[in-house]
Enzyme design. Structure first.
Site, PDB file in Angstrom:
ATOM      1  N   ASP A  36      26.606  33.438  59.442  1.00 55.91           N
ATOM      2  CA  ASP A  36      25.167  33.475  59.207  1.00 55.91           C
ATOM      3  C   ASP A  36      24.447  33.406  60.545  1.00 55.91           C
ATOM      4  OD1 ASP A  36      22.670  33.348  58.092  1.00 55.91           O
ATOM      5  OD2 ASP A  36      22.790  31.247  57.526  1.00 55.91           O
ATOM      6  N   ASP A  37      23.727  34.477  60.893  1.00 56.88           N
ATOM      7  CA  ASP A  37      22.910  34.500  62.114  1.00 56.88           C
ATOM      8  C   ASP A  37      23.733  34.434  63.395  1.00 56.88           C
ATOM      9  OD1 ASP A  37      20.695  34.613  60.518  1.00 56.88           O
ATOM     10  OD2 ASP A  37      19.882  32.662  61.067  1.00 56.88           O
ATOM     11  N   CYS A  75      19.011  38.311  55.789  1.00 56.86           N
ATOM     12  CA  CYS A  75      20.132  37.647  55.135  1.00 56.86           C
ATOM     13  C   CYS A  75      20.509  38.253  53.783  1.00 56.86           C
ATOM     14  CB  CYS A  75      19.809  36.167  54.976  1.00 56.86           C
ATOM     15  SG  CYS A  75      21.081  35.237  54.113  1.00 56.86           S
ATOM     16  N   ASP A 249      25.909  38.595  59.337  1.00 54.52           N
ATOM     17  CA  ASP A 249      25.012  39.298  58.419  1.00 54.52           C
ATOM     18  C   ASP A 249      23.852  40.013  59.099  1.00 54.52           C
ATOM     19  OD1 ASP A 249      23.789  36.921  59.142  1.00 54.52           O
ATOM     20  OD2 ASP A 249      23.270  36.318  57.101  1.00 54.52           O
ATOM     21  N   ASN A 250      23.346  39.477  60.196  1.00 53.44           N
ATOM     22  CA  ASN A 250      22.173  40.075  60.835  1.00 53.44           C
ATOM     23  C   ASN A 250      22.090  39.614  62.285  1.00 53.44           C
ATOM     24  OD1 ASN A 250      20.728  37.899  58.552  1.00 53.44           O
ATOM     25  ND2 ASN A 250      20.698  37.390  60.718  1.00 53.44           N
TER      26      ASN A 250
END
Length: 481
Positions: A36-37, A75, A249-250
């Site tokens: 995540d991130d 997300c 994810d990003n």
């Protein structure tokens, strides 16, 4: 040491094949790890300022992709794209699946857990899910923010390792500081602001460096958690029949990162480890690949076909096609893949800023449909130390130590064209340069074709309206654009 509340959660999607597929003598499993991130804060990607030994060990058993991109830098839309193979404008997951707004995928979307379940393959998810509705993403086992605290399922690597045997305990950041709790299996690694490597798109200020140092500490938790999960996989006897995929994810939650379709917002780490494709272990691939490729890769690995279907009832709508591809051929020989696409509409519900993008070879084209409006800022990024420092410095007229100004960040051209070979920081917009008119027109045509194939409702915007029953389908608005 003070910590910001940045965290790199990770989602483990463990797919177990309970019985052999006809014609396939071997059992095959999949472990998909999505950070995540997270970005390139890893020595796998030549960041020598941070220590990530478990990712490095995984890389030695993987093909490491140097040009992997998410199709959307947000997300829930990205997680939906990973689990469906569809861009956000096609799946319906336009923005964050949370709270009162709860964006959802369309009911007819055929997701990985749905297709695998229909094929008799059991699926499970541990960690951050952040997609819905449940009927579209029917995991057999789920330990996510939907049935527990996101602090536990997203940060607590001990619980992720031992689920569901481990008992509950209090934990926030989990680093042992006062009020933060402690995660037994995590030994926090601390970095000084002077140690970090500041990417070109982040202001080089003391505040940003401290923010990056905190990001590094959370990446160490991610790395140690990956080591725990892979150790469990190995000791359970599944290492030699499991496809392991690691990505994020990003873009990272810094200026020009998350919620942007620039390189800094879409470029992702990607490691693919196949026990059946050892010939490229430890090698690097320059092929352009997308997180939209993950669904076709897993379907290919498990020999599950993608069904013919439409998202409109009665078979009246356009047939859904996966525009991604299986990555398994790249594990055998370097492919000549040079194009990826991007599509973003919202992050939070207040962040409506539709963008479409295509990156082909050295050129990146971004179409900002709402270019007359300022680019919006998401809520948790707004309160981050780095962005607050940018605001304060701008208001005080102090140097930003940044490659942009806030005004330039907020207000963008309708078309942005960059040559990443000559301009890797994407600061010189070539869209109005007559010398690049053929490049611009070619990329616009390529992007438009992809939008039509993927049933993009925004395909005619912003100067026309989509009318599916008329010809031409894009009807002019005469709005001066």
């Amino acid at each position: 040491m003070a910590f910001s509340y940045r965290f790199s959660a990770f989602v483990g999607l463990l797919v177990v094949l309970n019985s052999c597929v006809i014609g396939e003598p071997k059992r095959r499993n999949v472990l998909l790890i999505i950070a995540d991130d997270a970005g390139f804060e890893s020595d796998v990607y030549n960041n020598t300022a941070i220590r990530t030994p478990h990712l490095r060990a995984l890389a030695r058993r993987s093909l490491v992709f140097r040009n992997a991109f998410t199709s959307v830098s947000s997300c829930s839309p990205s997680r939906a794209a990973i689990l469906t193979g569809l861009p956000q404008h096609q799946s319906g997951m336009y923005g964050l699946h949370q709270d009162v707004h709860h964006f959802n995928s369309f009911d007819g979307v055929q997701s990985l857990p749905l297709l695998l379940g229909q094929a008799g393959i059991r699926t499970g998810i541990i960690g951050k899910k952040h997609v819905g509705p449940g009927a579209v993403y029917p995991f057999d086992f789920a330990y996510t923010e939907e049935n527990s605290s996101v602090l536990q399922v997203g940060r607590n690597i001990t619980r992720i390792k031992l689920l569901p045997q481990y008992g509950p305990f209090c934990e926030r950041f989990g680093n042992g500081d006062s009020g933060m709790g402690r995660i037994p299996d995590w030994t926090p690694e601390h970095y000084s602001p002077e140690e970090v490597k500041v990417p070109y798109f982040i202001p080089d200020t003391p505040v940003s460096r401290a923010d990056l140092a905190a990001q590094y500490t959370t990446i160490s938790r991610l790395d140690q958690g990956i080591g725990l999960v892979l150790k469990e996989l190995r000791e359970a006897g599944f290492e030699n029949d499991t496809l392991v995929i690691y990505s994020s994810d990003n873009g990272i939650p810094f200026p020009n990162g998350r919620t942007n379709l620039y390189w800094s917002g879409t470029a992702e780490p990607l490691l693919v480890s196949s026990p059946e494709h050892r010939q490229r272990w430890g090698q690097q691939s320059q092929a352009y690949v997308s997180l939209l490729d993950i669904t076709p890769t897993i379907l290919d690995w498990l020999s599950v076909p993608y069904p013919a279907h439409s998202l409109v009832g009665g078979g009246r709508g356009q047939r859904v096609e996966l525009t991604g591809r299986s990555l398994l051929p790249a594990l055998e020989a370097e492919p000549l893949w040079d194009t990826v696409f991007g599509s973003q509409s919202l992050h939070e519900v207040t962040m409506y800023y539709p963008m479409r993008a295509v990156h082909q070879g050295p050129y990146r084209l971004v179409h900002n449909l709402n270019y007359k409006m300022p680019f919006p800022i998401d809520q948790d990024f707004y309160v981050s130390p780095t962005f607050q420092d940018l605001l304060n410095r701008t208001q005080a007229g102090q140097p930003l130590s940044w490659f942009k100004t806030l005004q330039g960040y907020y207000y963008r051209s309708r078309w942005e064209l960059y040559d990443s070979r000559a301009d890797p920081t994407e600061t010189r917009n070539l869209a109005d340069d007559p010398a690049y008119a053929p490049v611009l027109e070619g990329l616009q045509s390529r992007l438009l074709k992809w939008q039509w194939v993927t049933s993009d409702p925004w395909v005619c915007g912003p100067d026309a309206v989509l009318e599916t029953k008329l010809s031409p389908q894009c009807r002019p608005l005469f709005n001066g654009l």
